[in-house]
Design a protein around this motif. Structure first.
Motif, PDB file in Angstrom:
ATOM      1  N   PHE A  84     -79.255 -72.526  67.755  1.00 15.17           N
ATOM      2  CA  PHE A  84     -79.051 -71.275  67.019  1.00 15.17           C
ATOM      3  C   PHE A  84     -78.204 -70.338  67.861  1.00 15.17           C
ATOM      4  O   PHE A  84     -78.040 -70.522  69.071  1.00 15.17           O
ATOM      5  N   HIS A  85     -77.648 -69.311  67.219  1.00 11.16           N
ATOM      6  CA  HIS A  85     -76.846 -68.297  67.910  1.00 11.16           C
ATOM      7  C   HIS A  85     -76.793 -67.047  67.040  1.00 11.16           C
ATOM      8  O   HIS A  85     -76.997 -67.128  65.815  1.00 11.16           O
ATOM      9  N   PRO A  86     -76.516 -65.877  67.631  1.00 17.97           N
ATOM     10  CA  PRO A  86     -76.522 -64.619  66.860  1.00 17.97           C
ATOM     11  C   PRO A  86     -75.332 -64.464  65.919  1.00 17.97           C
ATOM     12  O   PRO A  86     -75.332 -63.569  65.072  1.00 17.97           O
ATOM     13  N   GLU A  87     -74.301 -65.292  66.066  1.00 19.45           N
ATOM     14  CA  GLU A  87     -73.099 -65.167  65.255  1.00 19.45           C
ATOM     15  C   GLU A  87     -73.257 -65.842  63.890  1.00 19.45           C
ATOM     16  O   GLU A  87     -74.018 -66.804  63.739  1.00 19.45           O
ATOM     17  N   TYR A  88     -72.535 -65.334  62.890  1.00 19.51           N
ATOM     18  CA  TYR A  88     -72.417 -66.023  61.613  1.00 19.51           C
ATOM     19  C   TYR A  88     -71.566 -67.277  61.817  1.00 19.51           C
ATOM     20  O   TYR A  88     -70.677 -67.307  62.675  1.00 19.51           O
ATOM     21  N   GLU A  89     -71.844 -68.293  61.008  1.00 24.11           N
ATOM     22  CA  GLU A  89     -71.070 -69.533  61.126  1.00 24.11           C
ATOM     23  C   GLU A  89     -70.725 -70.063  59.742  1.00 24.11           C
ATOM     24  O   GLU A  89     -71.600 -70.286  58.906  1.00 24.11           O
ATOM     25  N   LEU A  90     -69.426 -70.233  59.507  1.00 22.08           N
ATOM     26  CA  LEU A  90     -68.934 -70.840  58.275  1.00 22.08           C
ATOM     27  C   LEU A  90     -68.456 -72.247  58.621  1.00 22.08           C
ATOM     28  O   LEU A  90     -67.553 -72.413  59.450  1.00 22.08           O
ATOM     29  N   THR A  91     -69.065 -73.259  58.015  1.00 17.81           N
ATOM     30  CA  THR A  91     -68.791 -74.650  58.367  1.00 17.81           C
ATOM     31  C   THR A  91     -68.272 -75.419  57.164  1.00 17.81           C
ATOM     32  O   THR A  91     -68.882 -75.393  56.087  1.00 17.81           O
ATOM     33  N   LEU A  92     -67.161 -76.119  57.362  1.00 19.44           N
ATOM     34  CA  LEU A  92     -66.588 -76.996  56.343  1.00 19.44           C
ATOM     35  C   LEU A  92     -66.636 -78.430  56.860  1.00 19.44           C
ATOM     36  O   LEU A  92     -66.120 -78.718  57.946  1.00 19.44           O
ATOM     37  N   ILE A  93     -67.258 -79.322  56.104  1.00 18.34           N
ATOM     38  CA  ILE A  93     -67.253 -80.738  56.458  1.00 18.34           C
ATOM     39  C   ILE A  93     -65.941 -81.341  55.954  1.00 18.34           C
ATOM     40  O   ILE A  93     -65.670 -81.360  54.748  1.00 18.34           O
ATOM     41  N   VAL A  94     -65.121 -81.805  56.881  1.00 14.25           N
ATOM     42  CA  VAL A  94     -63.829 -82.403  56.523  1.00 14.25           C
ATOM     43  C   VAL A  94     -63.969 -83.900  56.303  1.00 14.25           C
ATOM     44  O   VAL A  94     -63.467 -84.459  55.321  1.00 14.25           O
ATOM     45  N   LYS A  95     -64.667 -84.573  57.226  1.00 15.55           N
ATOM     46  CA  LYS A  95     -64.916 -86.015  57.110  1.00 15.55           C
ATOM     47  C   LYS A  95     -66.356 -86.293  57.525  1.00 15.55           C
ATOM     48  O   LYS A  95     -66.906 -85.609  58.382  1.00 15.55           O
ATOM     49  N   GLY A  96     -66.932 -87.342  56.928  1.00 10.06           N
ATOM     50  CA  GLY A  96     -68.253 -87.775  57.344  1.00 10.06           C
ATOM     51  C   GLY A  96     -69.345 -87.405  56.368  1.00 10.06           C
ATOM     52  O   GLY A  96     -69.164 -86.562  55.479  1.00 10.06           O
TER      53      GLY A  96
END
Length: 290
Positions: free
Chosen positions: A35-47
């Motif tokens: 975990f971390h205090p920052e927001y995280e936007l994640t896009l799965i490209v492959k897999g």
């Protein structure tokens, strides 16, 4: 899941947001439950595989786009048969544009989106306009990248959303002491130019010094002293890149008593001297203009 570990997100000296794109045989080889205090936007490209976000577990596939709020534990575990996995990640603090930014009417969509991300959001569908903004962010920098992030968040606020964590999920069930950890980290950042004594920080979070030392190591995987030095060096890199202040001034403003101590710690951390680091950053900036 085991206890999540704290990830210290360190920005490059010239950036306000962190943009990562990496490929690997398995996502879990890069990051475990954290975990971390920052927001995280994640896009799965492959897999493909399983994602674990708070108390949510589900399959993930290429094209999945998820926004995770601060301090929500998460990890991505690739399927065994998947050997080519790729992820695009954007990390940023809420107030990187200043707290007053969210007071303007135009920011309401972004503000609502970030608030909703405290439950973590999967975007069931999104258009080519968002895909285009994300593609641009991979290669852009400076103000264009910030503008693209804001436009992406505003567009996402209008997309169909699926909240991932359950209604009764509470962070404190997963991360005991996260408020104490956040208080300690904020104290370090606010007093970076001063001498920072561990007993003083322990007092801020109402803990005995020895208990705080064990707590901090358990939460972050590093000693408090090494963490403080890590933050000092990151700030020094920022000042070396963005200002013309002399190195002694930077050393003192980052809490180092003299140049020799600063140079030694900088060399240990970056494997390069502060002056050489500044020269390299300036050469990189000039090359970008050509």
């Amino acid at each position: 899941m085991n206890k999540p570990y704290f990830e210290n997100v360190v920005l490059d000296a010239s950036e306000s947001i962190r943009v990562l794109q990496f490929s690997c045989p398995a996502f879990q080889s890069n990051h475990t439950w954290h975990f971390h205090p920052e927001y995280e936007l994640t896009l799965i490209v492959k897999g493909s595989g399983k994602c674990f976000i708070g108390d949510h577990i589900s399959a993930f596939y290429p094209g999945d786009l998820v926004l995770i709020g601060p301090n929500i534990p998460h990890c991505w575990i690739s399927d065994e048969e998947e050997t080519e996995n790729e992820m695009f990640v954007i990390q940023f603090e809420r107030d990187f544009l200043g707290h007053d930014f969210y007071n303007i009417p135009e920011s309401r969509g972004v503000q609502r989106l970030l608030s909703d991300s405290n439950k973590a959001i999967l975007f069931d569908s999104y258009g080519d306009d968002i895909r285009q903004q994300l593609a641009c962010m991979r290669t852009s920098e400076g103000l264009p990248r910030i503008a693209q992030l804001l436009l992406t968040c505003d567009l996402l606020s209008q997309c169909p959303q699926h909240m991932l964590t359950s209604d009764d999920y509470h962070l404190e069930k997963e991360i005991r002491g996260v408020d104490r950890l956040t208080t300690a980290i904020n104290y370090v950042k606010q007093h970076l130019h001063e001498e920072i004594k561990q007993p003083d920080v322990a007092k801020q979070v109402h803990m005995a010094p020895q208990s705080f030392s064990r707590f901090f190591k358990a939460q972050t995987g590093r000693t408090f002293v090494s963490f403080v030095n890590e933050i000092r060096i990151a700030e020094a890199c920022h000042l070396l890149t963005t200002t013309d202040k002399d190195i002694l001034h930077i050393a003192l403003s980052c809490g180092y008593g003299n140049n020799s101590h600063f140079n030694r710690k900088f060399l240990e951390n970056k494997k390069i001297t502060p002056s050489r680091y500044r020269e390299n950053q300036r050469l990189k900036a000039r090359s970008a203009l050509l």
